[in-house]
Structures are given as structure tokens and as C-alpha cells.
Scaffold this motif. Structure first.
Motif, PDB file in Angstrom:
ATOM      1  N   GLY A   1      -5.977   8.133 -12.914  1.00 12.61           N
ATOM      2  CA  GLY A   1      -5.896   9.555 -12.607  1.00 12.61           C
ATOM      3  C   GLY A   1      -6.847   9.825 -11.460  1.00 12.61           C
ATOM      4  O   GLY A   1      -8.064   9.755 -11.626  1.00 12.61           O
ATOM      5  N   SER A   2      -6.322  10.105 -10.287  1.00 12.93           N
ATOM      6  CA  SER A   2      -7.137  10.146  -9.067  1.00 12.93           C
ATOM      7  C   SER A   2      -7.299  11.555  -8.512  1.00 12.93           C
ATOM      8  O   SER A   2      -6.413  12.403  -8.640  1.00 12.93           O
ATOM      9  CB  SER A   2      -6.486   9.276  -7.991  1.00 12.93           C
ATOM     10  OG  SER A   2      -7.174   9.383  -6.758  1.00 12.93           O
ATOM     11  N   PHE A   3      -8.454  11.779  -7.866  1.00 13.57           N
ATOM     12  CA  PHE A   3      -8.602  12.978  -7.043  1.00 13.57           C
ATOM     13  C   PHE A   3      -7.517  12.948  -5.970  1.00 13.57           C
ATOM     14  O   PHE A   3      -7.011  11.890  -5.590  1.00 13.57           O
ATOM     15  CB  PHE A   3     -10.005  13.062  -6.445  1.00 13.57           C
ATOM     16  CG  PHE A   3     -10.357  11.977  -5.462  1.00 13.57           C
ATOM     17  CD1 PHE A   3     -10.155  12.156  -4.109  1.00 13.57           C
ATOM     18  CD2 PHE A   3     -10.919  10.770  -5.897  1.00 13.57           C
ATOM     19  CE1 PHE A   3     -10.504  11.167  -3.188  1.00 13.57           C
ATOM     20  CE2 PHE A   3     -11.264   9.772  -4.994  1.00 13.57           C
ATOM     21  CZ  PHE A   3     -11.048   9.979  -3.645  1.00 13.57           C
ATOM     22  N   GLY A   4      -7.165  14.095  -5.469  1.00  9.58           N
ATOM     23  CA  GLY A   4      -6.043  14.159  -4.545  1.00  9.58           C
ATOM     24  C   GLY A   4      -6.393  14.864  -3.244  1.00  9.58           C
ATOM     25  O   GLY A   4      -7.570  15.145  -2.987  1.00  9.58           O
ATOM     26  N   PRO A   5      -5.340  15.135  -2.499  1.00  8.07           N
ATOM     27  CA  PRO A   5      -3.942  14.901  -2.834  1.00  8.07           C
ATOM     28  C   PRO A   5      -3.558  13.427  -2.739  1.00  8.07           C
ATOM     29  O   PRO A   5      -4.180  12.656  -1.998  1.00  8.07           O
ATOM     30  CB  PRO A   5      -3.186  15.721  -1.782  1.00  8.07           C
ATOM     31  CG  PRO A   5      -4.125  15.803  -0.619  1.00  8.07           C
ATOM     32  CD  PRO A   5      -5.507  15.832  -1.201  1.00  8.07           C
ATOM     33  N   VAL A   6      -2.556  13.059  -3.546  1.00  8.74           N
ATOM     34  CA  VAL A   6      -2.075  11.687  -3.552  1.00  8.74           C
ATOM     35  C   VAL A   6      -0.564  11.684  -3.361  1.00  8.74           C
ATOM     36  O   VAL A   6       0.107  12.700  -3.557  1.00  8.74           O
ATOM     37  CB  VAL A   6      -2.416  10.965  -4.873  1.00  8.74           C
ATOM     38  CG1 VAL A   6      -3.914  10.948  -5.112  1.00  8.74           C
ATOM     39  CG2 VAL A   6      -1.671  11.587  -6.059  1.00  8.74           C
ATOM     40  N   ASP A   7      -0.031  10.531  -2.990  1.00 11.99           N
ATOM     41  CA  ASP A   7       1.416  10.343  -2.970  1.00 11.99           C
ATOM     42  C   ASP A   7       1.827   9.901  -4.366  1.00 11.99           C
ATOM     43  O   ASP A   7       1.585   8.770  -4.768  1.00 11.99           O
ATOM     44  CB  ASP A   7       1.812   9.294  -1.930  1.00 11.99           C
ATOM     45  CG  ASP A   7       3.326   9.151  -1.792  1.00 11.99           C
ATOM     46  OD1 ASP A   7       4.050   9.638  -2.688  1.00 11.99           O
ATOM     47  OD2 ASP A   7       3.782   8.547  -0.813  1.00 11.99           O
ATOM     48  N   ASN A   8       2.454  10.828  -5.102  1.00  9.69           N
ATOM     49  CA  ASN A   8       2.817  10.568  -6.488  1.00  9.69           C
ATOM     50  C   ASN A   8       4.326  10.404  -6.661  1.00  9.69           C
ATOM     51  O   ASN A   8       4.839  10.464  -7.774  1.00  9.69           O
ATOM     52  CB  ASN A   8       2.320  11.726  -7.381  1.00  9.69           C
ATOM     53  CG  ASN A   8       2.132  11.309  -8.813  1.00  9.69           C
ATOM     54  OD1 ASN A   8       1.808  10.167  -9.092  1.00  9.69           O
ATOM     55  ND2 ASN A   8       2.353  12.230  -9.735  1.00  9.69           N
ATOM     56  N   ASP A   9       5.035  10.183  -5.563  1.00 12.73           N
ATOM     57  CA  ASP A   9       6.483   9.992  -5.575  1.00 12.73           C
ATOM     58  C   ASP A   9       6.791   8.506  -5.696  1.00 12.73           C
ATOM     59  O   ASP A   9       6.543   7.723  -4.771  1.00 12.73           O
ATOM     60  CB  ASP A   9       7.081  10.565  -4.288  1.00 12.73           C
ATOM     61  CG  ASP A   9       8.592  10.378  -4.203  1.00 12.73           C
ATOM     62  OD1 ASP A   9       9.183   9.794  -5.136  1.00 12.73           O
ATOM     63  OD2 ASP A   9       9.183  10.826  -3.198  1.00 12.73           O
ATOM     64  N   LYS A  10       7.353   8.100  -6.833  1.00 11.68           N
ATOM     65  CA  LYS A  10       7.584   6.678  -7.095  1.00 11.68           C
ATOM     66  C   LYS A  10       8.600   6.060  -6.147  1.00 11.68           C
ATOM     67  O   LYS A  10       8.680   4.834  -6.047  1.00 11.68           O
ATOM     68  CB  LYS A  10       8.020   6.480  -8.544  1.00 11.68           C
ATOM     69  CG  LYS A  10       6.922   6.792  -9.548  1.00 11.68           C
ATOM     70  CD  LYS A  10       7.368   6.543 -10.978  1.00 11.68           C
ATOM     71  CE  LYS A  10       6.238   6.855 -11.961  1.00 11.68           C
ATOM     72  NZ  LYS A  10       6.625   6.615 -13.365  1.00 11.68           N
ATOM     73  N   THR A  11       9.388   6.872  -5.455  1.00 11.64           N
ATOM     74  CA  THR A  11      10.363   6.335  -4.502  1.00 11.64           C
ATOM     75  C   THR A  11       9.781   6.184  -3.102  1.00 11.64           C
ATOM     76  O   THR A  11      10.451   5.658  -2.209  1.00 11.64           O
ATOM     77  CB  THR A  11      11.600   7.246  -4.429  1.00 11.64           C
ATOM     78  OG1 THR A  11      11.234   8.515  -3.851  1.00 11.64           O
ATOM     79  CG2 THR A  11      12.186   7.484  -5.823  1.00 11.64           C
ATOM     80  N   SER A  12       8.554   6.637  -2.909  1.00  8.70           N
ATOM     81  CA  SER A  12       7.937   6.611  -1.580  1.00  8.70           C
ATOM     82  C   SER A  12       7.329   5.241  -1.276  1.00  8.70           C
ATOM     83  O   SER A  12       6.817   4.553  -2.163  1.00  8.70           O
ATOM     84  CB  SER A  12       6.841   7.677  -1.503  1.00  8.70           C
ATOM     85  OG  SER A  12       6.068   7.542  -0.322  1.00  8.70           O
TER      86      SER A  12
END
Length: 299
Positions: free
Chosen positions: A56-67
Motif C-alpha cells: 500500500g503505497s503513497f501516491g499518486p501511483v499507476d494502479n491500472d493492471k493493464t498499464s
């Protein structure tokens, strides 16, 4: 045995536990440059025989599994961490399934399964501390669209007596810019913990938080709102939130949760400071299940 990483801009919390949220062992250390910090993470986890890890990370993050950049930290002001391939680095080192999301999503999962929202199908977890972030669960699933929600950066109305210009490096006087821990310190000249006796500090804070909550209620209508983070350790702010939310809503929604039962609707986390790290164990278990379902489980 599952591992969890709650990665904050100030500190990392790592833990080993089980899918029922039981924590067996944990450690904390300051967030420094990526290589130094992740080396400590890997050294810690290699002491144990783990089946999966959740981040669980500070963000923003790329959380799109298709990316193609899934699991990467994006436009953070945290030095050295922008575009860091967090998920892939941990997978390469540990060679086990790794789940990934934001720190507030993890905390929302923890409270949803084991805390204040247990038994419900929706909730909103908001952390107010160094930054402001939120994780939402809708119909039993984490809310995800183009990105994870960034509710800390909505715009709210400035209090007529507040002349502080705002702390957010991107938006100035957004919610985070006006109500985060650094904003409180910059406005009043002291950290939140040293301002506990000043009524005007917490009434203003409650005014800003209540505005944000009213917007979230109108958009998401969560069945429980959970407020965590360092600023919310000042419990007196809850009383002002309970005063201002009904005033702002102005009886538009006729639910007892927004009037007589508001103190049962807007609450501190039942899991306390462990909400996030317990949620990362949930992410680890989900990653393990996903890999088992795909037929790629390692013996």
C-alpha cells in the motif's frame, strides 16, 4: 504467512501476518531514497517464508493492471521516488506474488473487512496527516477508474476569516492545501499536536473536513466514513465535523446518519494505526488467490 508494506512519505511499515489480519511481526523505518529503503524492506522479509506480499503505497501511483507502468509511483514530490517501479522491484527481489494499491486503499480494505465497516458493502477511509488521501469501497470493491481516487485534491470553499494561501504544491488551496498537517503548521506556526488547546484551530479544521465530507457523501453515499491519520489524533475535531456536516447538508438528505446518528457514521478507525498495514495483508492474500486462479502458483 503474508508480508505487508505500508509505504508512506515519512516512514515505511513492514509486517508479517495472516489473511485474518493477525500481525505476527512488524518493523518501521524512515522513508529515504528508494534503493536504501527497499533494501531494508527486502532484508526484513527474507527472514520469513512468505507466500505473497501486499504493498500500500503513497501516491499518486499507476494502479491500472493493464498499464505498462502498473505498480509505478507517479508524480510525487517525494525526492527520488517519481516513476519508481515499486511493484516490479519487490517482485524481482522476492519472486512471489505481490499485490499493489495505495496506502489509503489498503486502510479502507482493513477497516472494511476487520474494522468499522465490517458487514457493510461500502465505506470511505480518509487519512488526514502529512497529506490527505482517501480510499473508497463501493459494492464490496475498491473504487478504480482512470486512476485511484485523489479526494485530497478537491477544491473547497475558503473560510471567510482564513487568509492562509494553501500548502499544496500543485493546487495551492485545495483540501490538502488547507487542511493537511503541514498546512496547519504553516498557518498557525506550530505542529497540530502543539495546538490542541486552541479552539479556533480545530473549528477551522472541522469546517474544511466537513465540506469535503459533504461532497463525498453526495457523490458516493458511503455507508460508513472513517477518518484516520495524524491530524485526526486530535479527537476534538470530530465534534466540529459533527456540527458542520448537517449544516452544510441542510436536511437535503434525510438520513439519521447525517443527524442524530452522525457520531456512529463518521468515526475514527477501529484498527487504529494498524488499518493500513492490515490492509496490505489483504492485498497480499488477494494476489496469492489471483495467481492460484491463473494456474501459476509456485510450489
Amino acid at each position: 504467512m503474508l508480508g505487508g508494506i505500508e509505504a508512506g512519505g515519512t516512514k515505511f511499515v513492514c509486517a508479517v501476518g495472516r489473511e485474518d489480519g493477525t500481525i505476527i511481526d512488524r518493523i518501521e523505518f524512515p522513508t529515504k531514497m528508494p534503493d536504501e529503503t527497499i533494501e531494508k524492506v527486502i532484508q526484513y522479509f527474507r527472514q520469513f517464508s512468505l507466500q505473497a506480499i501486499g504493498i500500500g503505497s503513497f501516491g499518486p501511483v499507476d494502479n491500472d493492471k493493464t498499464s505498462q507502468t502498473y505498480g509505478t509511483i507517479m508524480a510525487t514530490p517525494k525526492a527520488g521516488w517519481r516513476h519508481y517501479p515499486f511493484l516490479q522491484t519487490v517482485k524481482n527481489e522476492m519472486k512471489i506474488p505481490v499485490g499493489f494499491s495505495t496506502d489509503v486503499n489498503a486502510a479502507a480494505l482493513g477497516e472494511f473487512l476487520f474494522g468499522e465497516a465490517k458487514g457493510l458493502d461500502s465505506c470511505l477511509y480518509i487519512t488526514i496527516g502529512t497529506g490527505i488521501g482517501a480510499g473508497a469501497i463501493v459494492e464490496g470493491r475498491l473504487l478504480q477508474g482512470l486512476s485511484h481516487p485523489e479526494m485530497g485534491h478537491i477544491y473547497i470553499r475558503r473560510h471567510p476569516d482564513d487568509v492562509y494561501q494553501g500548502k499544496c504544491p500543485y493546487h495551492g488551496d485545495c483540501f490538502e492545501g488547507l487542511a493537511s498537517g503541514p498546512a496547519i503548521e504553516a498557518r498557525w506556526g506550530k505542529k497540530a499536536a502543539d495546538l490542541s488547546d486552541l479552539t479556533q484551530v480545530w473549528e477551522l479544521e472541522g469546517y474544511y473536513i466537513a465540506q469535503a465530507l459533504a461532497q463525498y457523501i453526495l457523490i458516493l453515499a458511503p455507508k460508513k466514513i472513517i477518518l484516520g491519520g495524524g491530524v485526526m489524533q486530535q479527537k476534538q475535531v470530530f465534534s466540529y465535523i459533527y456540527q458542520y456536516v448537517p449544516k452544510i447538508m441542510n436536511s437535503y438528505l434525510d438520513f439519521s446518519e447525517l443527524s442524530d446518528d452522525i457520531s456512529d457514521y463518521i468515526v475514527p478507525p477501529r484498527l487504529g494505526s494498524n488499518a493500513g498495514i492490515i490492509g496490505t495483508l489483504v492485498l497480499a492474500h488477494q494476489a496469492l488467490q489471483a495467481e492460484a486462479a491463473s494456474g501459476e502458483v509456485r510450489s
